[in-house]
Design an enzyme around this catalytic site. Sequence first.
Site, short mmCIF file in Angstrom:
data_model
loop_
_atom_site.label_atom_id
_atom_site.label_comp_id
_atom_site.label_asym_id
_atom_site.label_seq_id
_atom_site.Cartn_x
_atom_site.Cartn_y
_atom_site.Cartn_z
N LEU A 129 50.10 42.74 39.69
CA LEU A 129 50.13 41.28 39.57
C LEU A 129 51.54 40.91 39.10
CD1 LEU A 129 46.75 40.35 37.78
CD2 LEU A 129 47.33 40.10 40.20
N ASP A 130 52.08 39.83 39.64
CA ASP A 130 53.41 39.39 39.20
C ASP A 130 53.38 39.08 37.71
OD1 ASP A 130 54.00 39.32 41.91
OD2 ASP A 130 53.49 37.18 42.07
N VAL A 131 54.56 39.09 37.12
CA VAL A 131 54.62 38.84 35.68
C VAL A 131 54.01 37.47 35.34
CG1 VAL A 131 57.00 37.96 35.80
CG2 VAL A 131 56.16 38.92 33.66
N THR A 133 51.58 35.99 37.02
CA THR A 133 50.19 35.87 37.46
C THR A 133 49.27 36.33 36.34
OG1 THR A 133 50.86 36.29 39.73
CG2 THR A 133 48.53 36.55 39.24
N ARG A 213 51.65 33.69 46.67
CA ARG A 213 52.73 32.71 46.43
C ARG A 213 53.48 32.43 47.73
NH1 ARG A 213 53.57 32.36 40.78
NH2 ARG A 213 52.42 34.02 39.74
#
Length: 270
Positions: A129-131, A133, A213
């Site tokens: 997961l992105d930072v 998210t 995104r």
Amino acid sequence: MATEHPDGRTPEPPLWEQWAAQRANLPGGERLQKVLAATGWGSRRVCEDLIAAGRVTVNGVVAELGRRVDADVDQIEVDGAPVGVKPGLVYYLLNKPRGVVTTAKDTHGRPTVVELVPAEPRVFPVGRLDVDTEGLLLLTNDGDLAHRISHPSHGVEKEYLAHVRGRVSAGGLRQLRDGVELDDGMTAPADASQPNPGVLRITIHEGRNRQVRRMCDAIGHPVLRLVRTRIGPINDRSLRPGDWRELSTGERRALSEAVAESARRYAPPT
Ligand code: URA
């Protein structure tokens, strides 16, 4: 089953089948129904019925009652879904807060997801997961399951709530559903709905970098906040950000089944 050659000779079975047949005749190990029962498939009696019904395979061969197995070596499947029987495997479900990175160690000293769960045994995040998210993330030391869950093209479904800029039109939703053109190619068809204006529920089974995104960017609605709310059959609305818990045996089983189902449904035919 080996078929006969026109000249009457029976061809050698492939090496894998020879190995599986040899293992099936080895003494020792634990009774298959006991191993199945320990992983949550029901009582030993229920597991005996599963075996008798021909629904259990060991190393790809349908198992017979009385079969003994070594849970560390043998690959056991029920209805094609791998059974996680290896001892020492752990499966954590974490609600990742915003600002925490999905790596084992961050070069910039930011907090990492592995610091939020027990240090022993060492586990690693399943996918990324992105930072920025938030939401559900699995961590495990079961490399095989991790790989299958986050397979780039036929991983299990993941559901996200995306708060986006502006209200998305019916056409925009249709684009998300049909697939949008990204710089690394078209996305596979997705489920997309808008439960509230500017809030999208998007379900994908691919695992591309920053996919949600980029999909939202592509239809002109940049993401303001992104939360993962489901991984295959696993969800939990009461787990607070930063908290974790172990998956139950039933959840592990459901996850294995979902992984097998995704491979059947989405893997390209060979
Ligand atoms: N898609 C994204 O864009 N970011 C995530 O963290 C996960 C899916």
